[in-house]
Motif scaffolding. Structure first.
Motif, PDB file in Angstrom:
ATOM      1  N   PRO A  44       0.826  -1.213   0.000  1.00  0.00           N
ATOM      2  CA  PRO A  44       0.000   0.000   0.000  1.00  0.00           C
ATOM      3  C   PRO A  44       0.864   1.268   0.000  1.00  0.00           C
ATOM      4  N   GLY A  45       0.374   2.288  -0.674  1.00  0.00           N
ATOM      5  CA  GLY A  45       1.085   3.576  -0.688  1.00  0.00           C
ATOM      6  C   GLY A  45       2.190   3.629  -1.721  1.00  0.00           C
ATOM      7  N   ASP A  46       2.036   2.955  -2.841  1.00  0.00           N
ATOM      8  CA  ASP A  46       3.050   2.940  -3.902  1.00  0.00           C
ATOM      9  C   ASP A  46       4.427   2.538  -3.389  1.00  0.00           C
ATOM     10  N   LYS A  47       4.465   1.552  -2.539  1.00  0.00           N
ATOM     11  CA  LYS A  47       5.727   1.035  -2.025  1.00  0.00           C
ATOM     12  C   LYS A  47       5.937  -0.372  -2.561  1.00  0.00           C
ATOM     13  N   ILE A  48       7.136  -0.829  -2.432  1.00  0.00           N
ATOM     14  CA  ILE A  48       7.494  -2.179  -2.874  1.00  0.00           C
ATOM     15  C   ILE A  48       7.871  -2.999  -1.646  1.00  0.00           C
ATOM     16  N   ARG A  49       7.388  -4.228  -1.603  1.00  0.00           N
ATOM     17  CA  ARG A  49       7.687  -5.129  -0.493  1.00  0.00           C
ATOM     18  C   ARG A  49       8.584  -6.249  -1.011  1.00  0.00           C
ATOM     19  N   LEU A  50       9.710  -6.427  -0.381  1.00  0.00           N
ATOM     20  CA  LEU A  50      10.666  -7.455  -0.759  1.00  0.00           C
ATOM     21  C   LEU A  50      10.728  -8.496   0.354  1.00  0.00           C
ATOM     22  N   GLU A  51      10.519  -9.743  -0.004  1.00  0.00           N
ATOM     23  CA  GLU A  51      10.575 -10.817   0.978  1.00  0.00           C
ATOM     24  C   GLU A  51      11.616 -11.826   0.534  1.00  0.00           C
ATOM     25  N   THR A  52      12.358 -12.355   1.497  1.00  0.00           N
ATOM     26  CA  THR A  52      13.345 -13.389   1.203  1.00  0.00           C
ATOM     27  C   THR A  52      13.218 -14.520   2.202  1.00  0.00           C
ATOM     28  N   GLN A  53      13.554 -15.699   1.752  1.00  0.00           N
ATOM     29  CA  GLN A  53      13.633 -16.856   2.638  1.00  0.00           C
ATOM     30  C   GLN A  53      15.079 -17.315   2.608  1.00  0.00           C
ATOM     31  N   VAL A  54      15.697 -17.349   3.784  1.00  0.00           N
ATOM     32  CA  VAL A  54      17.113 -17.660   3.889  1.00  0.00           C
ATOM     33  C   VAL A  54      17.302 -18.931   4.693  1.00  0.00           C
ATOM     34  N   LEU A  55      18.103 -19.839   4.178  1.00  0.00           N
ATOM     35  CA  LEU A  55      18.470 -21.056   4.880  1.00  0.00           C
ATOM     36  C   LEU A  55      19.794 -20.814   5.592  1.00  0.00           C
ATOM     37  N   ILE A  56      19.806 -21.044   6.899  1.00  0.00           N
ATOM     38  CA  ILE A  56      21.027 -20.910   7.676  1.00  0.00           C
ATOM     39  C   ILE A  56      21.415 -22.318   8.132  1.00  0.00           C
ATOM     40  N   PRO A  57      22.379 -22.958   7.468  1.00  0.00           N
ATOM     41  CA  PRO A  57      22.710 -24.347   7.760  1.00  0.00           C
ATOM     42  C   PRO A  57      23.121 -24.596   9.208  1.00  0.00           C
ATOM     43  N   GLY A  58      23.786 -23.642   9.850  1.00  0.00           N
ATOM     44  CA  GLY A  58      24.215 -23.825  11.226  1.00  0.00           C
ATOM     45  C   GLY A  58      23.057 -23.890  12.201  1.00  0.00           C
ATOM     46  N   ALA A  59      21.908 -23.296  11.846  1.00  0.00           N
ATOM     47  CA  ALA A  59      20.747 -23.282  12.723  1.00  0.00           C
ATOM     48  C   ALA A  59      19.894 -24.536  12.562  1.00  0.00           C
ATOM     49  N   MET A  60      20.130 -25.283  11.510  1.00  0.00           N
ATOM     50  CA  MET A  60      19.374 -26.502  11.289  1.00  0.00           C
ATOM     51  C   MET A  60      20.034 -27.618  12.093  1.00  0.00           C
ATOM     52  N   GLY A  61      19.269 -28.339  12.855  1.00  0.00           N
ATOM     53  CA  GLY A  61      19.825 -29.422  13.671  1.00  0.00           C
ATOM     54  C   GLY A  61      20.588 -30.405  12.815  1.00  0.00           C
ATOM     55  N   GLY A  62      20.271 -31.613  12.955  1.00  0.00           N
ATOM     56  CA  GLY A  62      20.936 -32.625  12.154  1.00  0.00           C
ATOM     57  C   GLY A  62      21.831 -33.474  13.028  1.00  0.00           C
ATOM     58  N   GLY A  63      22.151 -34.587  12.510  1.00  0.00           N
ATOM     59  CA  GLY A  63      22.988 -35.506  13.270  1.00  0.00           C
ATOM     60  C   GLY A  63      24.411 -35.030  13.325  1.00  0.00           C
ATOM     61  N   GLY A  64      24.970 -35.106  14.495  1.00  0.00           N
ATOM     62  CA  GLY A  64      26.389 -34.795  14.611  1.00  0.00           C
ATOM     63  C   GLY A  64      27.156 -35.946  13.986  1.00  0.00           C
ATOM     64  N   GLY A  65      28.154 -35.624  13.247  1.00  0.00           N
ATOM     65  CA  GLY A  65      28.928 -36.665  12.562  1.00  0.00           C
ATOM     66  C   GLY A  65      29.497 -37.660  13.555  1.00  0.00           C
ATOM     67  N   GLY A  66      29.169 -38.921  13.337  1.00  0.00           N
ATOM     68  CA  GLY A  66      29.686 -39.973  14.233  1.00  0.00           C
ATOM     69  C   GLY A  66      31.158 -40.227  13.943  1.00  0.00           C
ATOM     70  N   GLY A  67      31.860 -40.505  14.965  1.00  0.00           N
ATOM     71  CA  GLY A  67      33.283 -40.787  14.804  1.00  0.00           C
ATOM     72  C   GLY A  67      33.523 -42.249  14.492  1.00  0.00           C
ATOM     73  N   GLY A  68      34.565 -42.512  13.818  1.00  0.00           N
ATOM     74  CA  GLY A  68      34.938 -43.896  13.493  1.00  0.00           C
ATOM     75  C   GLY A  68      35.851 -44.466  14.564  1.00  0.00           C
TER      76      GLY A  68
END
Length: 69
Positions: A44-68
């Motif tokens: 509204p009001g002759d403005k532009i809205r910019l949206e982004t979706q960002v993946l932050i790999p460090g914030a995603m859990g996941g399995g910790g690499g198992g040691g051999g």
């Protein structure tokens, strides 16, 4: 192979080493943010809205690499 040709090859090899320095500014994938989506909409009001979706790999859990063993 003449001297001029050999000198040219050595010069080209030296320049190659200048432009391919290796990992001096190496960044881990976990430290980066990857842009997955970008959208531009009218607001509204002759403005532009910019949206982004960002993946932050460090914030995603996941399995910790198992040691051999």
């Amino acid at each position: 192979m003449g001297r001029a040709s050999r000198g040219l090859r050595l010069t080209a090899l030296a320049l190659l080493f200048l432009f391919l320095p290796g990992c001096w500014d190496h960044r881990e994938v976990e430290d980066l943010g990857i842009v997955l989506l970008t959208a531009v909409d009218e607001a509204p009001g002759d403005k532009i809205r910019l949206e982004t979706q960002v993946l932050i790999p460090g914030a995603m859990g996941g399995g910790g690499g198992g040691g051999g063993v």
